[in-house]
Write an enzyme that holds these catalytic residues in place. Structure first.
Site, short mmCIF file in Angstrom:
data_model
loop_
_atom_site.label_atom_id
_atom_site.label_comp_id
_atom_site.label_asym_id
_atom_site.label_seq_id
_atom_site.Cartn_x
_atom_site.Cartn_y
_atom_site.Cartn_z
N HIS A 251 -23.94 -19.64 72.01
CA HIS A 251 -24.75 -18.92 73.00
C HIS A 251 -24.07 -18.96 74.36
O HIS A 251 -23.49 -19.97 74.77
CB HIS A 251 -26.13 -19.56 73.13
N CYS A 320 -21.98 -13.64 73.51
CA CYS A 320 -22.59 -12.39 73.97
C CYS A 320 -22.18 -12.08 75.41
O CYS A 320 -21.88 -12.98 76.20
CB CYS A 320 -24.11 -12.48 73.89
N ARG A 329 -19.94 -8.22 72.86
CA ARG A 329 -19.37 -9.53 72.57
C ARG A 329 -18.13 -9.74 73.44
O ARG A 329 -17.40 -8.81 73.77
CB ARG A 329 -18.97 -9.65 71.09
#
EC number: 3.4.22.70
Length: 352
Positions: A251, A320, A329
């Protein structure tokens, strides 16, 4: 009108009558003897006048009062007549805190009101009852307030609480993994989804995070760890493979956000993978700032956009972008430069 009659001087002629036909009294009475011989308490009292001269009496100035304000000097009774005494009494009552006369408005408010008729009562009840527009505006306002509070709670949960919880879970997983290594517990050749097997170090970003098998959000990513691409179709090599691409996902925001600042890495910055037996040291080589989530070629053994020309031992970090979205991405590639057994100690990248 009868004029003021002067009082006769008192003298020694005690047998002379008064101006009203009354004989002068004995010595010591008014008109008898000398006036100076009167009682001490009456030496300043004005001469008495008859009833015919009351209407023409000139008011005498009030007698001086004592320091306490309770009477004239000398202890005699108050002078000035009944009107003066009433005024003095009112002043004394006012000084003692007697209530003032109520204003007409206050008296009107305290006066009992006449009971309302049924028509007037219904009219007042309708006036007090809010209209439909007021009720609707209140309901809409309450909905907006409730929605705003819920959104604030959700943002607080996403941006703060998920990080707190994920950091705690990741730290616990790293501690358990190091305890297993210290106790000599051997790791199998393959790992279950969600099972931790290595530690990722990015010294420039001060990141130390467990690496677990798979990229499940519930089992891996949302618990603050980074995941190894190991599923069919996206299977990548392990660090100890002789050639291949070791692919990791993490993340960028929330849930521990281990890859939040990987865009700040520059070529040559070290990336270290620590396992039970060895340290694998990579050097950052290149970055792809934006690409589609469907671009799985970034995980190929030799990624086309990485700048690598042939087979080798590579690492790929995916996350991300932009921040707080998952629309695109970001990709960071590195190339292995050292494989160091744990028996030789930590590599220079972790010592300095």
């Amino acid at each position: 009108m009868t004029a003021l009659r002067p009082e006769r001087d008192s003298g020694t002629a005690g047998d002379q009558g008064s101006s009203y036909g009354q004989p002068y009294g004995d010595s010591g009475a008014f008109g008898g003897g000398r006036y100076e011989e009167s009682a001490a308490g009456e030496e300043n009292r004005p001469p008495l006048l008859d009833d015919e001269t009351v209407a023409l009496r000139i008011p005498e100035p009030p007698a001086p009062r004592t320091a306490a304000g309770t009477g004239p000097i000398g202890g005699g009774p108050d002078g000035g007549g009944r009107a003066a005494r009433r005024k003095a009494a009112k002043r004394r009552h006012g000084r003692r805190g007697a209530p003032r006369d109520q204003a007409p408005e206050e008296e009107a408010e305290q006066a009992p009101k006449a009971p309302l008729s049924r028509v007037e009562a219904r009219r007042q009840a309708r006036a007090r009852k809010p209209g439909a527009a007021v009720v609707a505006s209140r309901a809409i306002g309450e909905i907006f307030i409730t929605t705003g509070v819920l959104m604030l709670l959700f943002v607080t949960y996403q941006l703060w609480w998920t990080n707190v919880r994920a950091h705690a879970q990741a730290n616990q997983a790293a501690s358990n993994l190091q305890d297993d290594w210290a106790n000599g517990k051997r790791s199998p050749g393959s790992f279950e989804p969600g099972q931790g097997f290595a530690l990722l170090h990015i010294p420039k970003l001060d990141v130390v995070v467990p690496i677990a098998e798979g990229i499940s959000s519930k089992k891996v990513l949302d618990r603050g760890m980074v995941g190894h691409y190991a599923e069919d179709g996206l299977k990548t090599a392990m660090p100890d493979a002789k050639a291949g691409n070791f692919g990791l996902a993490g993340h960028r925001n929330t849930h521990g956000e281990p890859f939040r600042y990987i865009n700040k890495l520059e070529p040559g910055d070290p990336i270290v993978v620590e396992t039970q037996d060895k340290y694998f040291v990579y050097k950052m080589a290149s970055i792809l700032p934006v690409t589609s989530p469907s671009n799985v070629s970034v995980l190929d053994p030799v990624p086309k956009q990485s700048g690598f020309k042939g087979p080798g031992r590579y690492i790929t970090l995916t996350t991300c972008t932009p921040e707080f979205t998952s629309k695109y991405r970001m990709i960071v590639w590195g190339k292995m430069v050292e494989e160091r057994p744990r028996s030789k100690g930590k590599p220079d990248a972790l010592v300095s």
